[in-house]
Write a protein that holds these residues in place. Sequence first.
Motif, PDB file in Angstrom:
ATOM      1  N   UNK A  29      28.184  32.201  11.913  1.00 48.21           N
ATOM      2  CA  UNK A  29      29.326  31.410  11.432  1.00 48.21           C
ATOM      3  C   UNK A  29      29.125  29.952  11.851  1.00 48.21           C
ATOM      4  N   UNK A  30      29.538  29.059  10.968  1.00 47.58           N
ATOM      5  CA  UNK A  30      29.538  27.636  11.303  1.00 47.58           C
ATOM      6  C   UNK A  30      30.945  27.107  11.044  1.00 47.58           C
ATOM      7  N   UNK A  31      31.617  26.735  12.102  1.00 50.67           N
ATOM      8  CA  UNK A  31      32.989  26.253  11.984  1.00 50.67           C
ATOM      9  C   UNK A  31      32.997  24.850  11.356  1.00 50.67           C
ATOM     10  N   UNK A  32      34.149  24.416  10.856  1.00 48.73           N
ATOM     11  CA  UNK A  32      34.217  23.108  10.201  1.00 48.73           C
ATOM     12  C   UNK A  32      33.731  21.937  11.061  1.00 48.73           C
ATOM     13  N   UNK A  33      33.790  22.078  12.379  1.00 50.12           N
ATOM     14  CA  UNK A  33      33.289  21.011  13.255  1.00 50.12           C
ATOM     15  C   UNK A  33      31.764  21.052  13.420  1.00 50.12           C
ATOM     16  N   UNK A  34      31.094  22.005  12.734  1.00 49.89           N
ATOM     17  CA  UNK A  34      29.637  22.068  12.741  1.00 49.89           C
ATOM     18  C   UNK A  34      29.034  22.969  13.798  1.00 49.89           C
ATOM     19  N   UNK A  35      29.859  23.599  14.634  1.00 47.48           N
ATOM     20  CA  UNK A  35      29.354  24.482  15.690  1.00 47.48           C
ATOM     21  C   UNK A  35      28.951  25.847  15.119  1.00 47.48           C
ATOM     22  N   UNK A  49      31.451  45.530   6.997  1.00 46.14           N
ATOM     23  CA  UNK A  49      30.539  44.388   7.125  1.00 46.14           C
ATOM     24  C   UNK A  49      31.340  43.088   7.039  1.00 46.14           C
ATOM     25  N   UNK A  50      31.411  42.357   8.123  1.00 42.54           N
ATOM     26  CA  UNK A  50      32.248  41.161   8.177  1.00 42.54           C
ATOM     27  C   UNK A  50      31.774  40.052   7.248  1.00 42.54           C
ATOM     28  N   UNK A  51      30.492  40.052   6.885  1.00 43.98           N
ATOM     29  CA  UNK A  51      30.015  39.018   5.968  1.00 43.98           C
ATOM     30  C   UNK A  51      30.627  39.160   4.578  1.00 43.98           C
ATOM     31  N   UNK A  52      31.230  40.313   4.280  1.00 50.30           N
ATOM     32  CA  UNK A  52      31.908  40.522   2.993  1.00 50.30           C
ATOM     33  C   UNK A  52      33.358  40.041   3.059  1.00 50.30           C
ATOM     34  N   UNK A  53      33.803  39.652   4.248  1.00 44.79           N
ATOM     35  CA  UNK A  53      35.147  39.117   4.432  1.00 44.79           C
ATOM     36  C   UNK A  53      35.155  37.622   4.189  1.00 44.79           C
ATOM     37  N   UNK A  54      35.996  36.924   4.924  1.00 48.11           N
ATOM     38  CA  UNK A  54      36.085  35.477   4.734  1.00 48.11           C
ATOM     39  C   UNK A  54      36.398  34.763   6.037  1.00 48.11           C
ATOM     40  N   UNK A  55      36.034  33.473   6.050  1.00 50.46           N
ATOM     41  CA  UNK A  55      36.450  32.594   7.135  1.00 50.46           C
ATOM     42  C   UNK A  55      37.697  31.880   6.629  1.00 50.46           C
ATOM     43  N   UNK A  56      38.734  31.884   7.450  1.00 46.75           N
ATOM     44  CA  UNK A  56      40.001  31.307   7.028  1.00 46.75           C
ATOM     45  C   UNK A  56      40.697  30.700   8.237  1.00 46.75           C
ATOM     46  N   UNK A  57      41.975  30.464   8.104  1.00 51.73           N
ATOM     47  CA  UNK A  57      42.791  29.987   9.211  1.00 51.73           C
ATOM     48  C   UNK A  57      43.827  31.045   9.552  1.00 51.73           C
ATOM     49  N   UNK A  58      44.811  30.648  10.321  1.00 52.85           N
ATOM     50  CA  UNK A  58      45.851  31.587  10.741  1.00 52.85           C
ATOM     51  C   UNK A  58      47.209  30.909  10.632  1.00 52.85           C
ATOM     52  N   UNK A  59      48.216  31.726  10.442  1.00 57.84           N
ATOM     53  CA  UNK A  59      49.574  31.189  10.427  1.00 57.84           C
ATOM     54  C   UNK A  59      50.202  31.381  11.798  1.00 57.84           C
ATOM     55  N   UNK A  60      51.063  30.469  12.146  1.00 56.29           N
ATOM     56  CA  UNK A  60      51.815  30.581  13.388  1.00 56.29           C
ATOM     57  C   UNK A  60      53.290  30.383  13.061  1.00 56.29           C
ATOM     58  N   UNK A  75      38.201  28.907  11.340  1.00 52.15           N
ATOM     59  CA  UNK A  75      37.887  29.405  12.680  1.00 52.15           C
ATOM     60  C   UNK A  75      38.259  30.875  12.863  1.00 52.15           C
ATOM     61  N   UNK A  76      38.637  31.540  11.776  1.00 52.13           N
ATOM     62  CA  UNK A  76      39.059  32.935  11.832  1.00 52.13           C
ATOM     63  C   UNK A  76      38.190  33.745  10.862  1.00 52.13           C
ATOM     64  N   UNK A  85      41.823  40.164  11.943  1.00 52.12           N
ATOM     65  CA  UNK A  85      41.387  38.774  12.089  1.00 52.12           C
ATOM     66  C   UNK A  85      40.851  38.530  13.491  1.00 52.12           C
ATOM     67  N   UNK A  86      39.747  37.790  13.552  1.00 53.25           N
ATOM     68  CA  UNK A  86      39.057  37.516  14.805  1.00 53.25           C
ATOM     69  C   UNK A  86      38.848  36.017  14.962  1.00 53.25           C
ATOM     70  N   UNK A  87      39.107  35.520  16.165  1.00 49.23           N
ATOM     71  CA  UNK A  87      39.003  34.093  16.486  1.00 49.23           C
ATOM     72  C   UNK A  87      37.563  33.744  16.846  1.00 49.23           C
ATOM     73  N   UNK A  88      36.913  33.001  15.982  1.00 45.85           N
ATOM     74  CA  UNK A  88      35.506  32.638  16.175  1.00 45.85           C
ATOM     75  C   UNK A  88      35.309  31.873  17.480  1.00 45.85           C
ATOM     76  N   UNK A  89      36.159  30.896  17.732  1.00 43.24           N
ATOM     77  CA  UNK A  89      35.984  30.025  18.905  1.00 43.24           C
ATOM     78  C   UNK A  89      36.450  30.669  20.211  1.00 43.24           C
ATOM     79  N   UNK A  90      37.061  31.835  20.123  1.00 40.93           N
ATOM     80  CA  UNK A  90      37.529  32.528  21.324  1.00 40.93           C
ATOM     81  C   UNK A  90      36.788  33.864  21.467  1.00 40.93           C
ATOM     82  N   UNK A  91      35.472  33.804  21.422  1.00 44.01           N
ATOM     83  CA  UNK A  91      34.590  34.956  21.651  1.00 44.01           C
ATOM     84  C   UNK A  91      34.799  36.103  20.672  1.00 44.01           C
TER      85      UNK A  91
END
Length: 118
Positions: A29-35, A49-60, A75-76, A85-91
């Motif tokens: 995964x490459x987050x919008x900040x390039x990491x 298979x998670x690659x068949x899913x999507x990268x998105x955001x989250x609602x709060x 980042x999700x 849903x899984x948080x990319x930046x939080x392991x």
Amino acid sequence: MEQIVCKTSDVQPGEMMKSSFGKQNLLVCRTPDGEFYAFLNQCIHQGAPLDKGMMCGATTDSSQPGDYQYSHEGEIIRCPWHGREFDIKNEGRMLANPSKKIPSFKVRVEEENVIVYK
């Protein structure tokens, strides 16, 4: 063990791709900040298979009923089968239950190579 899993140009910010690390299916995964981040390409719920899913955001929730804020765009990881849903930046921690997470790998970038290692 370490391995080049892709080139930096293979994954644009906000995108993900399937790769492999030894005999394991990998999700890069490459987050919008390039990491760059790398996870086992398998949902912990029922193995989707998670690659068949999507990268998105989250609602709060906000303080107003029915008013939601959207955050963490790109980042999700959302599972394609059941919407976990899984948080990319939080392991790779599950948003609904942060004590659970998808296995992650260490990543470094050298020149144009994305390298995964243990």
